[in-house]
Write an enzyme that holds these catalytic residues in place. Structure first.
Site, PDB file in Angstrom:
ATOM      1  N   ARG A  36       5.463  26.551  -5.644  1.00  0.00           N
ATOM      2  CA  ARG A  36       6.137  25.296  -5.976  1.00  0.00           C
ATOM      3  C   ARG A  36       5.124  24.337  -6.591  1.00  0.00           C
ATOM      4  O   ARG A  36       4.151  23.940  -5.943  1.00  0.00           O
ATOM      5  CB  ARG A  36       6.756  24.651  -4.719  1.00  0.00           C
ATOM      6  CG  ARG A  36       7.978  25.400  -4.163  1.00  0.00           C
ATOM      7  CD  ARG A  36       9.202  25.159  -5.033  1.00  0.00           C
ATOM      8  NE  ARG A  36      10.392  25.865  -4.580  1.00  0.00           N
ATOM      9  CZ  ARG A  36      10.864  26.984  -5.124  1.00  0.00           C
ATOM     10  NH1 ARG A  36      10.212  27.573  -6.117  1.00  0.00           N
ATOM     11  NH2 ARG A  36      11.982  27.527  -4.681  1.00  0.00           N
ATOM     12  N   GLU A  37       5.350  23.973  -7.857  1.00  0.00           N
ATOM     13  CA  GLU A  37       4.478  23.030  -8.551  1.00  0.00           C
ATOM     14  C   GLU A  37       4.991  21.614  -8.295  1.00  0.00           C
ATOM     15  O   GLU A  37       6.172  21.352  -8.489  1.00  0.00           O
ATOM     16  CB  GLU A  37       4.468  23.334 -10.050  1.00  0.00           C
ATOM     17  CG  GLU A  37       3.935  24.740 -10.321  1.00  0.00           C
ATOM     18  CD  GLU A  37       4.227  25.257 -11.733  1.00  0.00           C
ATOM     19  OE1 GLU A  37       4.521  24.453 -12.631  1.00  0.00           O
ATOM     20  OE2 GLU A  37       4.160  26.490 -11.908  1.00  0.00           O
ATOM     21  N   ARG A  63       4.595   5.455 -26.147  1.00  0.00           N
ATOM     22  CA  ARG A  63       4.537   6.385 -25.023  1.00  0.00           C
ATOM     23  C   ARG A  63       3.823   7.649 -25.446  1.00  0.00           C
ATOM     24  O   ARG A  63       4.353   8.470 -26.194  1.00  0.00           O
ATOM     25  CB  ARG A  63       5.947   6.671 -24.515  1.00  0.00           C
ATOM     26  CG  ARG A  63       6.547   5.488 -23.781  1.00  0.00           C
ATOM     27  CD  ARG A  63       5.615   4.958 -22.701  1.00  0.00           C
ATOM     28  NE  ARG A  63       6.312   4.204 -21.655  1.00  0.00           N
ATOM     29  CZ  ARG A  63       5.715   3.765 -20.551  1.00  0.00           C
ATOM     30  NH1 ARG A  63       4.417   3.954 -20.363  1.00  0.00           N
ATOM     31  NH2 ARG A  63       6.410   3.099 -19.651  1.00  0.00           N
ATOM     32  N   GLU A  95       4.698  -8.567 -17.665  1.00  0.00           N
ATOM     33  CA  GLU A  95       5.135  -7.965 -18.932  1.00  0.00           C
ATOM     34  C   GLU A  95       6.054  -8.887 -19.731  1.00  0.00           C
ATOM     35  O   GLU A  95       6.137  -8.773 -20.955  1.00  0.00           O
ATOM     36  CB  GLU A  95       5.852  -6.625 -18.668  1.00  0.00           C
ATOM     37  CG  GLU A  95       4.921  -5.552 -18.137  1.00  0.00           C
ATOM     38  CD  GLU A  95       5.527  -4.151 -18.204  1.00  0.00           C
ATOM     39  OE1 GLU A  95       6.736  -4.023 -18.462  1.00  0.00           O
ATOM     40  OE2 GLU A  95       4.768  -3.184 -18.004  1.00  0.00           O
ATOM     41  N   SER A 112      12.743  13.439 -11.989  1.00  0.00           N
ATOM     42  CA  SER A 112      12.835  14.861 -12.321  1.00  0.00           C
ATOM     43  C   SER A 112      12.536  15.676 -11.073  1.00  0.00           C
ATOM     44  O   SER A 112      11.429  16.194 -10.888  1.00  0.00           O
ATOM     45  CB  SER A 112      11.861  15.202 -13.456  1.00  0.00           C
ATOM     46  OG  SER A 112      12.268  16.394 -14.107  1.00  0.00           O
ATOM     47  N   GLU A 118       8.073  11.469  -7.792  1.00  0.00           N
ATOM     48  CA  GLU A 118       8.123  10.021  -8.058  1.00  0.00           C
ATOM     49  C   GLU A 118       9.432   9.398  -7.574  1.00  0.00           C
ATOM     50  O   GLU A 118      10.506   9.955  -7.781  1.00  0.00           O
ATOM     51  CB  GLU A 118       7.969   9.758  -9.573  1.00  0.00           C
ATOM     52  CG  GLU A 118       8.077   8.276  -9.908  1.00  0.00           C
ATOM     53  CD  GLU A 118       7.982   7.976 -11.408  1.00  0.00           C
ATOM     54  OE1 GLU A 118       7.743   8.901 -12.209  1.00  0.00           O
ATOM     55  OE2 GLU A 118       8.160   6.800 -11.767  1.00  0.00           O
ATOM     56  N   GLU A 137      -5.373  -4.529 -19.360  1.00  0.00           N
ATOM     57  CA  GLU A 137      -6.295  -4.428 -20.488  1.00  0.00           C
ATOM     58  C   GLU A 137      -5.875  -3.343 -21.485  1.00  0.00           C
ATOM     59  O   GLU A 137      -6.036  -3.512 -22.694  1.00  0.00           O
ATOM     60  CB  GLU A 137      -7.706  -4.145 -19.960  1.00  0.00           C
ATOM     61  CG  GLU A 137      -8.810  -4.680 -20.865  1.00  0.00           C
ATOM     62  CD  GLU A 137     -10.176  -4.234 -20.363  1.00  0.00           C
ATOM     63  OE1 GLU A 137     -11.008  -3.855 -21.200  1.00  0.00           O
ATOM     64  OE2 GLU A 137     -10.392  -4.252 -19.127  1.00  0.00           O
TER      65      GLU A 137
END
Lengths: 181, 181
Positions: A36-37, A63, A95, A112, A118, A137
């Site tokens: 499992r990755e 991106r 931002e 995902s 995440e 920066e």
């Protein structure tokens, strides 16, 4: 039906500034072992912020993984130990130079889940004031305002591929239509 | 404002069965050099499939990175050289034992563009027939049907954290309401 998998072993293959990558061995429901990755990520926050004129704030950013500019909701990742709600307000301030009195929490997003751990948290708000922007920066971006109805139509046309952005636009549109924000 | 970043160097840190991980050096718009962590993925496909009774097909799967079961639209990753549309129909067939005559393409999803290059493609359809399921050897899942209106309310309550699933439900709901599917 028991779908559970169990960790048998764990080996870190990469530890970067943002992500860590593991290759685990897992025991499957039938007892077999499979690799499992897993990509570990500190977690992120994002906000759909509405102006007095009913526009949503977007940031245009390059991106690198796609080598293209994208239109996204303001977002960022959690600093170590940072509270997600505070992180979201910090990212909005840094931002876009805006803040709000109250925020509506719209839940978690798993970007995902096949290989990535995440968790991204999403809020919506009506902007109540302005402050100074304060970019990192190595952060270069432009702030844009798009009327909510137009952003909604862009989402329906598939013109907002970024997952959190498409979700944020669709959910904020539903909130406003239902008079919930 | 030029937001472009340029690749200066590239080093693979991990090459797995599903993902590859790179640590690049990139030239930023101000000329400075910064590290960029990139997860490469072969790309994925997903489908929001409606039954005659107006239910959406879901699969319940254990997702190892979160160590929990999740409710998701049927989905999978591209085999090497595989056409995305064919891959989506293959995954629908394998995971749910259904197919459709026509499909509506709803565009690309970028799950987490800050560090990941995965592109996921989304379709919606009305199921026109049944065939045999054919799961991969290490794939364990249950198929569920949820009425579209109920799935939409789950999405609005934040109960469908998987990004593709939330997007697929919200977009299919809009399609059906607009009489476009």
């Amino acid at each position: 039906m028991d779908l559970r998998e169990e960790q048998v072993s764990c080996e870190y293959k990469f530890k970067g500034r943002i992500i860590k990558v593991r290759l685990d061995q897992a025991r499957l429901p039938d007892g077999k072992i499979a690799g499992r990755e897993v990509v570990e990520h500190p977690g992120g926050v994002t906000v759909a912020a509405l102006t007095d004129e009913g526009e949503l704030l977007f940031v245009r950013q390059f991106r690198y993984p796609y080598m293209q500019e994208m239109l996204e909701l303001p977002a960022g990742k959690l600093e170590p130990g940072e509270d997600p709600f505070e992180a979201m307000k910090r990212e909005q301030r840094e931002e876009t130079g805006t803040f709000a009195e109250t925020y509506t929490y719209l839940g978690e997003i798993y970007p995902s889940p096949g290989y990535c751990g995440e968790i991204l948290r999403l809020w919506a708000c009506r902007i109540s004031g302005a402050c100074e922007m304060d970019l990192d920066e190595d952060e270069f971006l432009e702030v844009l305002k798009i009327p909510l109805e137009e952003a909604y139509q862009m989402a329906l046309r598939g013109e907002l591929p970024d997952a959190k952005t498409q979700i944020g636009v669709l959910r904020t549109y539903a909130l406003v239509k239902d008079g919930k924000i």
